[in-house]
Design a protein around this motif. Sequence first.
Motif, PDB file in Angstrom:
ATOM      1  N   VAL A  51     -35.355 -16.465  -2.573  1.00 43.81           N
ATOM      2  CA  VAL A  51     -35.055 -16.939  -1.174  1.00 43.81           C
ATOM      3  C   VAL A  51     -33.737 -17.980  -1.313  1.00 43.81           C
ATOM      4  CG1 VAL A  51     -35.788 -18.736   0.379  1.00 43.81           C
ATOM      5  CG2 VAL A  51     -37.337 -17.146  -0.256  1.00 43.81           C
ATOM      6  N   ASP A  52     -33.566 -18.665  -2.396  1.00 39.60           N
ATOM      7  CA  ASP A  52     -32.391 -19.527  -2.665  1.00 39.60           C
ATOM      8  C   ASP A  52     -30.956 -18.628  -3.088  1.00 39.60           C
ATOM      9  OD1 ASP A  52     -33.738 -21.662  -1.784  1.00 39.60           O
ATOM     10  OD2 ASP A  52     -34.466 -22.269  -3.654  1.00 39.60           O
ATOM     11  N   GLY A  53     -31.367 -17.296  -3.390  1.00 38.48           N
ATOM     12  CA  GLY A  53     -30.312 -16.410  -3.811  1.00 38.48           C
ATOM     13  C   GLY A  53     -29.893 -16.801  -5.353  1.00 38.48           C
ATOM     14  N   LEU A  54     -30.888 -17.211  -6.084  1.00 37.06           N
ATOM     15  CA  LEU A  54     -30.762 -17.599  -7.525  1.00 37.06           C
ATOM     16  C   LEU A  54     -30.994 -16.487  -8.366  1.00 37.06           C
ATOM     17  CD1 LEU A  54     -31.456 -21.532  -7.181  1.00 37.06           C
ATOM     18  CD2 LEU A  54     -29.381 -20.333  -7.090  1.00 37.06           C
ATOM     19  N   GLN A  55     -30.856 -16.644  -9.555  1.00 35.04           N
ATOM     20  CA  GLN A  55     -31.267 -15.803 -10.746  1.00 35.04           C
ATOM     21  C   GLN A  55     -32.755 -15.740 -10.962  1.00 35.04           C
ATOM     22  OE1 GLN A  55     -29.019 -14.059 -12.839  1.00 35.04           O
ATOM     23  NE2 GLN A  55     -30.592 -13.018 -13.563  1.00 35.04           N
ATOM     24  N   VAL A  57     -36.148 -15.304 -13.179  1.00 37.29           N
ATOM     25  CA  VAL A  57     -36.411 -15.740 -14.425  1.00 37.29           C
ATOM     26  C   VAL A  57     -37.496 -14.429 -15.080  1.00 37.29           C
ATOM     27  CG1 VAL A  57     -36.367 -18.204 -14.305  1.00 37.29           C
ATOM     28  CG2 VAL A  57     -38.412 -17.214 -13.857  1.00 37.29           C
ATOM     29  N   MET A  64     -42.092 -20.719 -20.928  1.00 38.96           N
ATOM     30  CA  MET A  64     -41.485 -21.981 -21.538  1.00 38.96           C
ATOM     31  C   MET A  64     -40.998 -23.112 -20.488  1.00 38.96           C
ATOM     32  SD  MET A  64     -41.839 -21.617 -24.946  1.00 38.96           S
ATOM     33  CE  MET A  64     -40.571 -22.782 -25.607  1.00 38.96           C
ATOM     34  N   ALA A 164     -39.580 -32.600 -14.553  1.00 34.68           N
ATOM     35  CA  ALA A 164     -38.393 -31.659 -15.027  1.00 34.68           C
ATOM     36  C   ALA A 164     -38.603 -30.595 -13.898  1.00 34.68           C
ATOM     37  CB  ALA A 164     -38.777 -31.032 -16.080  1.00 34.68           C
ATOM     38  N   ASN A 167     -37.432 -31.991 -10.485  1.00 33.92           N
ATOM     39  CA  ASN A 167     -36.007 -32.205 -10.476  1.00 33.92           C
ATOM     40  C   ASN A 167     -35.440 -30.753 -10.157  1.00 33.92           C
ATOM     41  OD1 ASN A 167     -36.135 -34.889 -10.290  1.00 33.92           O
ATOM     42  ND2 ASN A 167     -35.993 -35.057 -12.636  1.00 33.92           N
ATOM     43  N   GLY A 168     -35.862 -29.794 -10.836  1.00 38.14           N
ATOM     44  CA  GLY A 168     -35.181 -28.684 -10.790  1.00 38.14           C
ATOM     45  C   GLY A 168     -35.340 -27.905  -9.171  1.00 38.14           C
ATOM     46  N   ARG A 170     -35.672 -29.905  -6.818  1.00 40.61           N
ATOM     47  CA  ARG A 170     -34.677 -31.197  -5.947  1.00 40.61           C
ATOM     48  C   ARG A 170     -32.997 -30.608  -6.041  1.00 40.61           C
ATOM     49  NH1 ARG A 170     -36.671 -36.093  -4.367  1.00 40.61           N
ATOM     50  NH2 ARG A 170     -34.571 -37.236  -4.344  1.00 40.61           N
ATOM     51  N   LEU A 171     -32.713 -30.353  -7.241  1.00 38.87           N
ATOM     52  CA  LEU A 171     -31.255 -29.802  -7.371  1.00 38.87           C
ATOM     53  C   LEU A 171     -30.992 -28.566  -6.555  1.00 38.87           C
ATOM     54  CD1 LEU A 171     -30.603 -30.141 -11.306  1.00 38.87           C
ATOM     55  CD2 LEU A 171     -30.074 -31.926  -9.336  1.00 38.87           C
ATOM     56  N   ARG A 172     -32.031 -27.425  -6.365  1.00 39.01           N
ATOM     57  CA  ARG A 172     -31.921 -26.453  -5.626  1.00 39.01           C
ATOM     58  C   ARG A 172     -31.735 -26.763  -4.313  1.00 39.01           C
ATOM     59  NH1 ARG A 172     -35.514 -24.467  -9.394  1.00 39.01           N
ATOM     60  NH2 ARG A 172     -37.274 -24.706  -8.393  1.00 39.01           N
ATOM     61  N   GLN A 173     -32.383 -27.901  -3.793  1.00 42.17           N
ATOM     62  CA  GLN A 173     -32.331 -28.349  -2.504  1.00 42.17           C
ATOM     63  C   GLN A 173     -31.122 -29.393  -2.321  1.00 42.17           C
ATOM     64  OE1 GLN A 173     -36.300 -30.114  -1.963  1.00 42.17           O
ATOM     65  NE2 GLN A 173     -37.215 -28.079  -1.531  1.00 42.17           N
ATOM     66  N   LEU A 174     -30.227 -29.491  -3.180  1.00 43.28           N
ATOM     67  CA  LEU A 174     -28.904 -30.329  -3.247  1.00 43.28           C
ATOM     68  C   LEU A 174     -29.337 -31.728  -3.202  1.00 43.28           C
ATOM     69  CD1 LEU A 174     -26.636 -28.299  -1.169  1.00 43.28           C
ATOM     70  CD2 LEU A 174     -27.184 -27.956  -3.467  1.00 43.28           C
TER      71      LEU A 174
END
Lengths: 236, 135
Positions: A51-55, A57, A64, A164, A167-168, A170-174
């Motif tokens: 949805v966020d257009g990201l890689q 996993v 991990m 962690a 925060n991942g 939150r970073l994706r939501q700027l």
Amino acid sequence: MSSGRVPGRRTRAPGFWRSNSLTLVFGGAFLVVLAAQAVAGRAEFNEQLAVDGLQQVGFGAYLMSSDFAVDVTENWQSEFLQFFLYVFGTVHLVQRGSPESKPLERAGTESDRDQKMGDHARPESPRWAGTKDWRQGLYSRSLGLTMAVLFFLSWFAQSVAGVAAYNGQRLRQLQAPLDWSAYLASSDFWSRSLQNWQSELLAVCAMAILSVYLRQRGSPESKPVGSAHSATGVEG
Amino acid sequence: MSTPLRAAAVLVVAAFLSGCGASAAREDGASSSGRRFAAALAAGDYRAACELLAPETRDEVEEDAKGPCGPALRELGLPPSGPARGVDVYGNDALLRTAGDTVFLSRFDDGWKVTAAGCVEQSTDEPYRCSLKGG
């Protein structure tokens, strides 16, 4: 059909698998379900990333990841909390008619004689049960304490993995990341914790009261089928 | 300590150490991409800067400008970066703070890419306001 023992034939002692079937079956099922959780969790995580257009996993990377770790540990801590509270709580709290409870008049830590401790220890008793110092005090609470330690360790692990993972997200939501202490006050941490705690407490409450009136033939978690509803502390 | 316990302890320590190593590598990777993006902008090499944008961010820039990425990026007039002040990395996502800008990055198969830049912090839980970001 005859169900009696055949005369003259000696009964063989159950082997390792039979003797430990409860632990082995539930331990094996735990691993299977954990693997299934990883498969489903990765798929859900990748849906969010798409949805966020990201890689996306891979499976190894997800195993991990903090996202998988927080989902696992939030459930572990609540299970250990449940058993910690249950083990300590059932020392003093009783439920009339429940096989999960002691008879009402035995509420409390009971006497050394009842508990086969100190001078009342038997030859087959664990060695620390027969001592009269700190070892006896520690061993006599070792089950509840171990559950408590496992609860606090897994809750701490949840908080570390949780900050962690959060925060991942939150970073994706700027948004700016939080530090660990701020995360401990966050809605994400408490929502994850409390949603698990309420379900564990409901399960204990349901088991304590339903086992007064309902039976499961052959299960030690139930009273014998013909036991009276008022019979307390009787296992089937 | 029994053998299974020792094996478990070794696994935990190994996982912790590999996690730390992986974290340092991710910080370096994110910082390096952020610096190359800033250097490309400073040099006026907008084509190189576009190569460092995440696919969705690049699409958004081109869509908004109704034209190719390079000129669109130049039109945005992103602030000059300046020296790095710190990087936060969580999983595949990073935030790079420099003296002049704040940049968000995400890791792809071909390296760290910029997902947002020209970002200004708002109040604690508000998202940063960014002049360049994906949809």
